[in-house]
Design an enzyme around this catalytic site. Structure first.
Site, mmCIF file in Angstrom:
data_model
loop_
_atom_site.group_PDB
_atom_site.id
_atom_site.type_symbol
_atom_site.label_atom_id
_atom_site.label_comp_id
_atom_site.label_asym_id
_atom_site.label_seq_id
_atom_site.Cartn_x
_atom_site.Cartn_y
_atom_site.Cartn_z
ATOM 1 N N ALA A 189 0.818 -1.214 0.000
ATOM 2 C CA ALA A 189 0.000 0.000 0.000
ATOM 3 C C ALA A 189 0.852 1.265 0.000
ATOM 4 C CB ALA A 189 -0.943 -0.026 1.204
ATOM 5 N N TRP A 190 1.788 1.386 0.950
ATOM 6 C CA TRP A 190 2.572 2.600 1.063
ATOM 7 C C TRP A 190 3.572 2.720 -0.086
ATOM 8 C CZ3 TRP A 190 2.877 7.251 1.490
ATOM 9 C CH2 TRP A 190 3.876 8.008 2.107
ATOM 10 N N LYS B 277 6.558 0.940 16.984
ATOM 11 C CA LYS B 277 5.156 1.368 16.923
ATOM 12 C C LYS B 277 4.278 0.304 16.285
ATOM 13 C CE LYS B 277 5.455 3.957 12.552
ATOM 14 N NZ LYS B 277 4.476 3.160 11.809
#
Length: 425
Positions: free
Chosen positions: A53-54, A287
């Site tokens: 996606a990115w 994260k």
């Protein structure tokens, strides 16, 4: 002033403003070409490696901004061939196409619409690289992109690239760049590499340490670290392509990070630069690990704001502890770094995975590559950080028990995530 000019230029309210936008983009491109040393008539070649996606959105943004300057820049993206689109996804893709008049007209003009009709009927099998050429990422079907030049042969894609965008998961970065290094043995110039990957590996010998994607690339290719950069959020790929306001930061040596920040900056996509490469990469991996827990908490507490805020406070405390342990002079968890953590815990694919896992809609037996989402990189990050922080040689004094303990003993959230995702008890 540059940001103000670009904002006016991209408003699209008049022909004059569109022309101004093109002028600003061309100036930024010319400036980067000069720094790289490109001769007149020799286009700068930008290649995206990996089409998640990115990675796809990043390449599509560059195509949207600079693709019309074909004599000065060529933009292409590589992905592995052969991955097919199942019928359920093809049916959903057909619905997306027909809900967007601009996309529908584009496909009809390109004589490409019929194949989506046939796929919807089950009369044809589409492939991920095939639909990417038409502007559809298999991991992000609901967000149509611009058409792109897609290459499925890795050597053809990268051998003469000036700038390589690493859009691969961290778990695949080393293997692919080791292959790429074979095609760069005869190179005279050194490419610039921008890594989007978020994740780490744990290296336990000769002494425990983290290996980040930029370090993997450096080891695999021999490209010096000053030419390898990391670009992180806060960002959600689909929101950025839909021109929702976002920030990012590009980290690495000053030689390239400042000109690249300027080159990548858009009115809705503000790119800052930072010299602390390793801390930002480590936080990028952390994260994702803690985002899985955030998704679980959201599901198990029925989206309780109090519970999620308590989790956020505790997980960021652990993240700060870990980065201070692994970095000599880590950057503070503030600004874009804090925002990147927050948005990932709030809406990233790892948080989605944790939520679906807690809801029982996904199971651990399905692995870490999920259809329609791609690689859940937080799983490998949990394993790597746990293994690293379990090493006795890193032991620190427990303030209450007054005895040395492995650092992982002071990270209860990380231990719990490891027990659930890896040990599975």
């Amino acid at each position: 002033m540059v940001g103000t000019t670009e904002g006016m230029a991209n408003s699209g309210y008049s022909n004059g403003s569109v022309q101004n936008s093109n002028g600003v983009q061309e100036e930024k491109l010319d400036e980067l070409r000069r720094l790289i040393g490109k001769a007149e008539g020799d286009p700068m070649r930008i290649v995206g490696v990996g089409a998640g996606a990115w990675g796809s959105v990043f390449a599509a943004m560059l195509q949207d901004n600079y693709g019309h300057l074909r004599d000065k820049v060529q933009i292409r993206i590589w992905r592995r061939p052969g991955r097919f689109v199942d019928r359920a996804t093809a049916e959903h893709l057909f619905e997306v196409i027909n809900s967007r008049e601009d996309v529908l007209r584009r496909l009809i003009r390109r004589c490409a619409y019929l194949k989506y009709v046939e796929a919807r009927l089950g009369d044809r099998v589409l492939h991920a690289d095939e639909i990417l050429k038409d502007g559809f990422c298999l991991n992000m079907i609901d967000t149509p992109l611009c058409p792109m030049k897609v290459v499925t042969n890795l050597q053809e894609a990268v051998w003469d690239a000036d700038i390589v965008i690493n859009g691969l998961p961290s778990t695949e970065t080393r293997e692919v760049f080791e292959e790429i290094s074979k095609y760069w043995k005869e190179r005279i110039t050194v490419p610039i590499i921008i890594s989007l990957a978020k994740g780490i590996e744990a290296e336990l010998e000769p002494e425990p340490r983290v290996i980040t994607p930029t370090q993997m690339i450096n080891r695999a290719t021999g490209v010096p670290m000053e030419n390898i950069l990391y670009l992180g959020g806060p960002n959600i790929a689909s929101e950025i392509y839909n021109k929702e306001y976002a920030n990012a930061r590009i980290c690495g040596a000053e030689k390239w990070r400042k000109p690249l920040a300027k080159f990548l900056r858009q009115p809705h996509f503000i790119v800052w630069d930072n010299g602390d490469l390793i801390t930002h990469e480590v936080m990028g991996g952390l994260k994702n690990a803690y985002a899985i827990g955030a998704g679980m908490v959201a599901a198990l507490t029925n989206e309780s704001a109090t519970s999620k805020s308590v989790y956020f406070a505790h997980c960021t405390s652990e993240m700060i502890f870990i980065t201070h342990l692994l970095s000599e002079d880590p950057e503070k968890l503030s600004g874009p770094l804090l925002a990147d953590t927050y948005v990932t815990l709030l809406k990233g694919r790892n948080a989605w995975y944790g939520q679906k896992l807690a809801d029982g809609e996904l199971s651990l037996e399905m692995g870490d590559s999920i259809k329609g989402k791609g690689m859940i990189q937080g799983i490998s990050a949990v394993k790597a950080f746990y293994e690293l922080l379990s090493q006795s040689c890193l032991s620190i004094l427990h303030s209450e028990e007054n005895k040395p303990v492995a650092p992982v003993e002071l990270c209860p959230i990380l231990k719990t995530l490891y027990n659930i995702l890896i040990a599975r008890y």
